[in-house]
Design an enzyme around this catalytic site. Sequence first.
Site, mmCIF file in Angstrom:
data_model
loop_
_atom_site.group_PDB
_atom_site.id
_atom_site.type_symbol
_atom_site.label_atom_id
_atom_site.label_comp_id
_atom_site.label_asym_id
_atom_site.label_seq_id
_atom_site.Cartn_x
_atom_site.Cartn_y
_atom_site.Cartn_z
ATOM 1 N N GLU A 293 0.828 -1.217 0.000
ATOM 2 C CA GLU A 293 0.000 0.000 0.000
ATOM 3 C C GLU A 293 0.859 1.263 0.000
ATOM 4 O O GLU A 293 0.523 2.246 -0.667
ATOM 5 C CB GLU A 293 -0.973 -0.003 1.181
ATOM 6 C CG GLU A 293 -1.965 -1.161 1.202
ATOM 7 C CD GLU A 293 -2.759 -1.329 -0.087
ATOM 8 O OE1 GLU A 293 -2.934 -0.334 -0.826
ATOM 9 O OE2 GLU A 293 -3.189 -2.457 -0.369
ATOM 10 N N ASP B 91 3.344 -4.931 -5.454
ATOM 11 C CA ASP B 91 3.721 -6.261 -4.940
ATOM 12 C C ASP B 91 5.229 -6.380 -4.779
ATOM 13 O O ASP B 91 5.726 -6.857 -3.754
ATOM 14 C CB ASP B 91 3.242 -7.363 -5.898
ATOM 15 C CG ASP B 91 1.769 -7.709 -5.723
ATOM 16 O OD1 ASP B 91 1.158 -7.259 -4.733
ATOM 17 O OD2 ASP B 91 1.227 -8.430 -6.583
#
Length: 750
Positions: free
Chosen positions: A585, A651
């Site tokens: 995030e 990711d």
Amino acid sequence: MGRSESQMDITDINAPKPKKKQRWTPLEISLSVLVLLLTIIAVTMIALYATYDDGICKSSDCIKSAARLIQNMDASVEPCTDFFKYACGGWLKRNVIPETSSRYSNFDILRDELEVILKDVLQEPKTEDIVAVQKAKTLYRSCINESAIDSRGGQPLLKLLPDIYGWPVASDNWDQTYGTSWTAEKSIAQLNSKYGKKVLINFFVGTDDKNSTQHIIHFDQPRLGLPSRDYYECTGIYKEACTAYVDFMISVARLIRQEQSLPIDENQLSLEMNKVMELEKEIANATTKPEDRNDPMLLYNKMTLAKLQNNFSLEVNGKSFSWSNFTNEIMSTVNINIQNEEEVVVYAPEYLTKLKPILTKYSPRDLQNLMSWRFIMDLVSSLSRNYKESRNAFRKALYGTTSETATWRRCANYVNGNMENAVGRLYVEAAFAGESKHVVEDLIAQIREVFIQTLDDLTWMDAETKKKAEEKALAIKERIGYPDDIISNENKLNNEYLELNYREDEYFENIIQNLKFSQSKQLKKLREKVDKDEWISGAAVVNAFYSSGRNQIVFPAGILQPPFFSAQQSNSLNYGGIGMVIGHEITHGFDDNGRNFNKDGDLVDWWTQQSANNFKDQSQCMVYQYGNFSWDLAGGQHLNGINTLGENIADNGGIGQAYRAYQNYVKKNGEEKLLPGLDLNHKQLFFLNFAQVWCGTYRPEYAVNSIKTDVHSPGNFRIIGTLQNSAEFADAFHCRKNSYMNPERKCRVW
């Protein structure tokens, strides 16, 4: 001898007298000494074993974690050959996709479990419930009240149709009743302003990207009835979906005509609904592809309403389309008047240009048939069983599912989606361990620090841009668990839903009430400042979020559970789980979209030209890498490396930051005890837990759908793509160079 002196014997008085004791022989003495020594050694060994630390954790939490990891993995697979199969092979053998699901994964299992908790709290009657919670429970009861829903048939929808200018195909006198007074401005605006349904033109009030404290009117291309523009090719893998879509329209039109006792002309129904499909195909082809809409700088076109009228003139039914009238038709519902000098943002200039020749080709009847259908198709699932069943073939073609989701699951999700704070309160009280909030705060601080430290490693970014990146990382606001107000401020929570009043036997009307309430609330924001303290998610959600306009990361209570997080599980698992999610995030603030927004959430270019060019070069490596993955479940199609770029960057950044944060933890606190039954160290367990979050599989129909619509790569490629780029992973599992999981060329952005 007195009685008090008598003796009680413990042996029989007739027992023979013992013989005189003999002396022990040397052999007996030796054996006795040996027995004594062995006894001492045995006791010592037992005592030592009881206190011996073999470096294995034997707590119940460690045993549970180990059991979960072992159950999910397939240790017979070589980890350097295919880490997805190694980490998830056991899971794949044990799990079958439920008939009601389009995909199934560890993520979905967590969501299923959360839905069970929601069901329990929503169906439990409590006299002490606050008003907001009472309303949520009434809404839930209305949704599961299938007998009431079935008894009403399609009548609730029939009553609503006049409010949206009817549905021509389902009536016999539409041209006389509505056709003469019909205008495109009023018809498109009515669906939008009252029900939030955006057809043909997507008008909405949202945050101004370049001034994130203000709201502004936006004009964009609409969503489509099928999942993506690709489906409208209607050939090959998309043929079945197109056929099912038109059949769905015809079935619902037939049901509505039957309910009104109107004659049914199958040829006419087919003719009109195929015309709707023809129109929607043209609209789909006019929309811009997602991969050409991923630069927010290029998407943002600010102009006055007057300029919009000049630049994008439209003609419908031989009349000029008034953008001013259309806008005021919508905004007048919340008593806001819009002048021609009002500034608006156009996200889809190409679409609006291409829309003009399409609209001139179709009659008001054709346009209204499409618009009403697009609203009706959303409402079918809230009508009686025969209406619900008309959707079966369409659902199968898009999702591969052969059964409807259980009513209670659908209803729990519906109430949670519409009353997230009231439901969030119930969920937090029932299932959230509050102490985890402080642990996650500490993890965020650690991973933020690692992100900032790793900026120094980046050779492609200059010092000036690094400084701005550090400022932005430090400015990221965090939201963990749930907003305090949903527990502590009952009045605020009750006031949030003050205008809503549900009836237990009127589920359809409750849905309409929610649509109106939600859209009215959004439109009113035009003259309000953006509330940057507002949470962008409810608490009862298994997910995490980043908001570029708020520069805010959110970790709802629903995700703060194993395998992502537990205060009792090994830290290698926490860092590989929620730690990676935190890094993911944070990195979204610096992906191909987020990097365009500054620390305050404004769309501002804070990059030097050289660093921006280098970012694009670094990103191209991932575009190529992920774009080269072909997905057998989607008919061998390749992933779209452009559409998934933001998630892939996040990711890759997330796993690297979480791993370095875990290394820092070990340096500070020492190595953790190993898990029982696993011949793996904690570096390896970190990567194993990360991978097992994404264990899952898809139905082929949904794979075809999601490869075009999902900005995330499928779970198996999230594992493989990310770990192929990780030198730390290759080192942990001793993967030889140029093995599948350790290619020579590695991509890195952050």
